[in-house]
Design a protein around this motif. Structure first.
Motif, mmCIF file in Angstrom:
data_model
loop_
_atom_site.group_PDB
_atom_site.id
_atom_site.type_symbol
_atom_site.label_atom_id
_atom_site.label_comp_id
_atom_site.label_asym_id
_atom_site.label_seq_id
_atom_site.Cartn_x
_atom_site.Cartn_y
_atom_site.Cartn_z
ATOM 1 N N GLY A 1 77.020 83.063 71.080
ATOM 2 C CA GLY A 1 76.420 82.208 70.158
ATOM 3 C C GLY A 1 76.970 82.000 68.943
ATOM 4 O O GLY A 1 76.655 81.669 67.558
ATOM 5 N N CYS B 1 78.240 79.261 67.789
ATOM 6 C CA CYS B 1 78.083 77.937 67.206
ATOM 7 C C CYS B 1 76.708 77.662 66.743
ATOM 8 O O CYS B 1 76.377 76.496 65.838
ATOM 9 C CB CYS B 1 78.302 76.816 68.383
ATOM 10 S SG CYS B 1 79.846 76.877 69.360
ATOM 11 N N GLY B 2 75.928 78.753 66.514
ATOM 12 C CA GLY B 2 74.741 78.895 65.916
ATOM 13 C C GLY B 2 74.971 79.195 64.377
ATOM 14 O O GLY B 2 76.184 79.083 64.062
ATOM 15 N N ILE C 1 74.347 81.948 62.186
ATOM 16 C CA ILE C 1 74.976 83.178 62.017
ATOM 17 C C ILE C 1 76.547 83.240 62.639
ATOM 18 O O ILE C 1 77.287 83.558 61.972
ATOM 19 C CB ILE C 1 74.359 84.614 62.170
ATOM 20 C CG1 ILE C 1 72.947 84.569 61.410
ATOM 21 C CG2 ILE C 1 74.930 85.888 61.799
ATOM 22 C CD1 ILE C 1 71.973 85.515 61.704
ATOM 23 N N GLY C 2 76.474 82.977 64.008
ATOM 24 C CA GLY C 2 77.495 83.078 64.675
ATOM 25 C C GLY C 2 78.845 82.107 64.160
ATOM 26 O O GLY C 2 79.830 82.538 64.141
ATOM 27 N N GLY D 1 72.978 74.981 68.630
ATOM 28 C CA GLY D 1 74.508 75.068 68.609
ATOM 29 C C GLY D 1 75.305 74.045 68.481
ATOM 30 O O GLY D 1 75.009 73.005 68.809
ATOM 31 N N ILE E 1 75.028 83.006 78.475
ATOM 32 C CA ILE E 1 75.217 84.152 78.715
ATOM 33 C C ILE E 1 74.805 84.821 80.105
ATOM 34 O O ILE E 1 75.214 85.978 80.477
ATOM 35 C CB ILE E 1 74.598 85.020 77.578
ATOM 36 C CG1 ILE E 1 73.205 84.767 77.327
ATOM 37 C CG2 ILE E 1 75.475 84.982 75.981
ATOM 38 C CD1 ILE E 1 72.403 85.646 76.484
ATOM 39 N N LEU F 1 75.115 87.315 69.797
ATOM 40 C CA LEU F 1 74.284 87.103 69.009
ATOM 41 C C LEU F 1 73.573 85.695 69.515
ATOM 42 O O LEU F 1 72.687 85.279 69.112
ATOM 43 C CB LEU F 1 75.061 86.224 67.637
ATOM 44 C CG LEU F 1 75.797 87.298 66.632
ATOM 45 C CD1 LEU F 1 77.178 87.533 66.913
ATOM 46 C CD2 LEU F 1 75.588 86.633 65.339
ATOM 47 N N ALA G 1 70.942 83.729 71.124
ATOM 48 C CA ALA G 1 69.563 83.907 71.587
ATOM 49 C C ALA G 1 68.754 82.549 71.232
ATOM 50 O O ALA G 1 69.451 81.791 70.501
ATOM 51 C CB ALA G 1 69.201 85.091 70.637
ATOM 52 N N TYR H 1 59.135 85.923 70.356
ATOM 53 C CA TYR H 1 60.488 86.098 69.976
ATOM 54 C C TYR H 1 60.753 87.390 69.828
ATOM 55 O O TYR H 1 61.780 88.143 70.142
ATOM 56 C CB TYR H 1 60.822 85.259 68.616
ATOM 57 C CG TYR H 1 62.066 85.710 68.069
ATOM 58 C CD1 TYR H 1 63.259 85.539 68.677
ATOM 59 C CD2 TYR H 1 61.963 86.390 66.806
ATOM 60 C CE1 TYR H 1 64.600 85.912 67.966
ATOM 61 C CE2 TYR H 1 63.308 87.018 66.221
ATOM 62 C CZ TYR H 1 64.342 86.446 66.652
ATOM 63 O OH TYR H 1 65.505 86.982 66.100
ATOM 64 N N ASN I 1 68.195 86.003 57.199
ATOM 65 C CA ASN I 1 69.323 85.576 56.640
ATOM 66 C C ASN I 1 69.220 84.172 56.065
ATOM 67 O O ASN I 1 68.382 83.487 56.553
ATOM 68 C CB ASN I 1 70.505 85.281 57.605
ATOM 69 C CG ASN I 1 71.180 86.725 58.374
ATOM 70 O OD1 ASN I 1 72.476 86.715 58.644
ATOM 71 N ND2 ASN I 1 70.466 87.664 58.345
HETATM 72 P P1 NAD Z 1 70.704 80.228 66.080
HETATM 73 O O1 NAD Z 1 69.376 79.746 66.577
HETATM 74 O O2 NAD Z 1 71.144 79.392 64.746
HETATM 75 O O3 NAD Z 1 71.997 80.162 67.283
HETATM 76 C C1 NAD Z 1 71.708 80.784 68.346
HETATM 77 C C2 NAD Z 1 73.014 80.259 69.220
HETATM 78 O O4 NAD Z 1 73.029 80.828 70.438
HETATM 79 C C3 NAD Z 1 73.046 78.737 69.194
HETATM 80 O O5 NAD Z 1 74.357 78.271 69.033
HETATM 81 C C4 NAD Z 1 72.878 78.366 70.733
HETATM 82 O O6 NAD Z 1 73.138 77.281 71.216
HETATM 83 C C5 NAD Z 1 73.237 79.621 71.458
HETATM 84 N N1 NAD Z 1 72.607 80.140 72.657
HETATM 85 C C6 NAD Z 1 71.179 80.159 72.979
HETATM 86 N N2 NAD Z 1 70.988 80.574 74.162
HETATM 87 C C7 NAD Z 1 72.255 80.608 74.785
HETATM 88 C C8 NAD Z 1 72.560 81.051 76.093
HETATM 89 N N3 NAD Z 1 71.535 81.401 76.961
HETATM 90 N N4 NAD Z 1 73.902 81.284 76.431
HETATM 91 C C9 NAD Z 1 74.748 81.091 75.345
HETATM 92 N N5 NAD Z 1 74.608 80.775 74.011
HETATM 93 C C10 NAD Z 1 73.124 80.486 73.754
HETATM 94 O O7 NAD Z 1 70.655 81.696 65.609
HETATM 95 P P2 NAD Z 1 71.026 82.776 64.158
HETATM 96 O O8 NAD Z 1 69.780 82.375 63.509
HETATM 97 O O9 NAD Z 1 72.278 82.252 64.034
HETATM 98 O O10 NAD Z 1 70.751 84.099 64.919
HETATM 99 C C11 NAD Z 1 71.877 84.535 65.768
HETATM 100 C C12 NAD Z 1 71.473 86.008 66.398
HETATM 101 O O11 NAD Z 1 71.171 86.984 65.229
HETATM 102 C C13 NAD Z 1 70.331 86.014 67.101
HETATM 103 O O12 NAD Z 1 70.523 87.066 68.058
HETATM 104 C C14 NAD Z 1 68.995 86.448 66.367
HETATM 105 O O13 NAD Z 1 68.039 87.118 67.074
HETATM 106 C C15 NAD Z 1 69.825 87.404 65.345
HETATM 107 N N6 NAD Z 1 69.157 87.486 64.039
HETATM 108 C C16 NAD Z 1 68.974 86.292 63.188
HETATM 109 C C17 NAD Z 1 68.479 86.590 62.142
HETATM 110 C C18 NAD Z 1 68.177 85.185 60.959
HETATM 111 O O14 NAD Z 1 67.687 85.432 59.807
HETATM 112 N N7 NAD Z 1 68.636 84.283 61.294
HETATM 113 C C19 NAD Z 1 68.265 87.757 61.508
HETATM 114 C C20 NAD Z 1 68.472 88.891 62.286
HETATM 115 C C21 NAD Z 1 69.058 88.651 63.540
#
Ligand code: NAD
Ligand code: DAU
Length: 336
Positions: A7, A9-10, A12-13, A39, A60, A81, A83, A150, A180
């Motif tokens: 993840g 390219c998301g 947090i990632g 992503g 994944i 990460l 998801a 979720y 975040n």
């Molecule tokens: P996001 O939706 O911005 O990014 C998710 C990334 O995962 C994307 O780049 C997407 O392309 C990739 N992805 C989705 N399904 C996939 C798969 N099957 N295989 C490979 N890649 C895949 O999410 P985010 O906000 O950056 O959150 C990242 C992680 O942190 C998540 O696991 C989320 O549960 C966790 N988290 C987020 C927050 C928040 O506030 N955003 C807080 C606590 C935990």
């Protein structure tokens, strides 16, 4: 050290991949991302040409692919990460949340076990604990009471990861972080959505009475905590991460309007989110005491800087909302 970030390219990632390249320049970061709507490789454009960032487009849940890349790149550790991350989307369509967050995570754990990965960092969420009343804060031993599809899917993956430690002795550490905010957040989440709508003079949809509370943390502070947990966390342990910045949604929305100089008449109260958790608050004593983590950003300073970034980078959010970045992928990264 070769680390697999899923993840990457998301939101947090992408912040994490850049953080790791800055803070651990000797490491190679292998970034596995499916490039769903969330992503975006443009968020990593500053790493173009960096031989120690290897991007692989893939799922994944594709065990063969994951085992292959773990073997080819001699992966030591996984920071997981990837998801489906948006609560409202999970209410509209829960299935992909189970497929990716639960089944995909299990495939990744299985591959990690088969390939002898030395550490698996499971990036979970405070939403596993459900909702709080007006007082108190989540500790690592608070009951798990997820409300949305979720958060139920994240709770499942969090527990499956811990089970892989207890049953198979895989070295797993779990982090549970609060909300975040920061650069490159997809404009479906509260803060970037409100900034983008305000800049377009569109209504700002506030769910319910706007009194729901979230505990906000700057994404860079989260990245710092994740690196500490990866390097120093104890196997089989859970670490809560939170910034001690509890804010009501309505107060954030008003602060954003103030920062972009738009009127409060843009606020529109709308129907509440079904099953909407009222309040989150994190007790981060464990990660502070054991790993020495402290957040560096205050919420007011971090929010102002984040709003400024969105104001200054309309091309980024216009393209991610239009889907135009997929063309960028085809032209810039075809050979990777
Ligand atoms: P996001 O939706 O911005 O990014 C998710 C990334 O995962 C994307 O780049 C997407 O392309 C990739 N992805 C989705 N399904 C996939 C798969 N099957 N295989 C490979 N890649 C895949 O999410 P985010 O906000 O950056 O959150 C990242 C992680 O942190 C998540 O696991 C989320 O549960 C966790 N988290 C987020 C927050 C928040 O506030 N955003 C807080 C606590 C935990
Ligand atoms: O707590 C950590 C979680 O924070 C992460 O696990 C999730 O991946 C992340 O999406 C986030 O979940 P939330 O549901 O708390 O975030 P969101 O930005 O969607 O909403 C924040 C609050 O703002 C929530 O109370 C709902 C409200 N809201 C949200 C949107 C999108 C509105 O009032 N209007 C909106 O348009």
């Amino acid at each position: 050290m070769n680390v697999l970030v899923t993840g990457g390219c998301g939101f947090i990632g992408s912040n994490l991949v850049k953080y790791l390249r800055r803070e651990r320049p000797a490491w190679t970061v292998v970034n596995l991302d499916k490039l769903t709507y969330a992503g975006n490789l443009e968020s990593l454009s500053e790493l173009e040409g960096d031989p120690q960032h290897v991007f692989i487009r893939g799922d994944i849940g594709n065990r063969e692919l994951v085992e292959h890349l773990m073997s080819v790149h001699a992966i030591d550790a996984v920071m997981h990460l990837a998801a489906e991350s948006h609560v409202d989307r999970s209410i509209l369509g829960p299935e992909v949340f189970v497929t990716t967050n639960v089944l995909g995570t299990q495939q990744l754990l299985e591959a990690s076990r088969a390939r002898g990965v030395k550490r698996f960092l499971m990036v979970s969420t405070d939403e596993v604990y459900g909702s709080l009343g007006p007082t108190g804060a989540f500790t690592e031993s608070s009951p798990l009471q997820p409300s949305s599809p979720y958060s139920a899917s994240k709770t499942s993956s969090d527990l499956v990861a811990l089970a892989y430690h207890h049953t198979f002795n895989l070295d797993v550490v779990v982090t549970r972080c609060s909300n975040n905010y920061g650069r490159y957040q997809f404009p479906e989440k509260l803060i970037p959505l409100m900034v983008v709508n305000a800049l377009h003079d569109k209504p700002l949809p506030v769910y319910g009475d706007g009194g729901n509370v979230r505990d906000w943390l700057h994404v860079e502070d989260h990245c710092h905590a994740l690196l500490l947990a990866l390097e120093k966390g104890r196997a089989g342990e859970v670490y809560n991460i939170g910034g001690g910045a509890e804010r009501r949604n309505i107060d954030i929305v008003k602060a954003i309007l103030g920062l972009v100089g738009k009127p409060e008449s843009l606020i529109q109260y709308v129907k509440d989110r079904p099953g909407h958790d009222r309040r989150y608050a994190i007790d981060p004593s464990k990660i502070r005491a054991e790993l020495g983590w402290t957040p560096a950003h205050t919420f007011e300073q971090g929010l102002a800087e984040t709003v400024r970034w969105f104001v200054d980078h309309p091309a980024w959010w216009e393209r991610v909302t239009s889907g135009a970045y997929r063309q960028y992928f085809e032209t810039q990264y075809r050979t990777r």
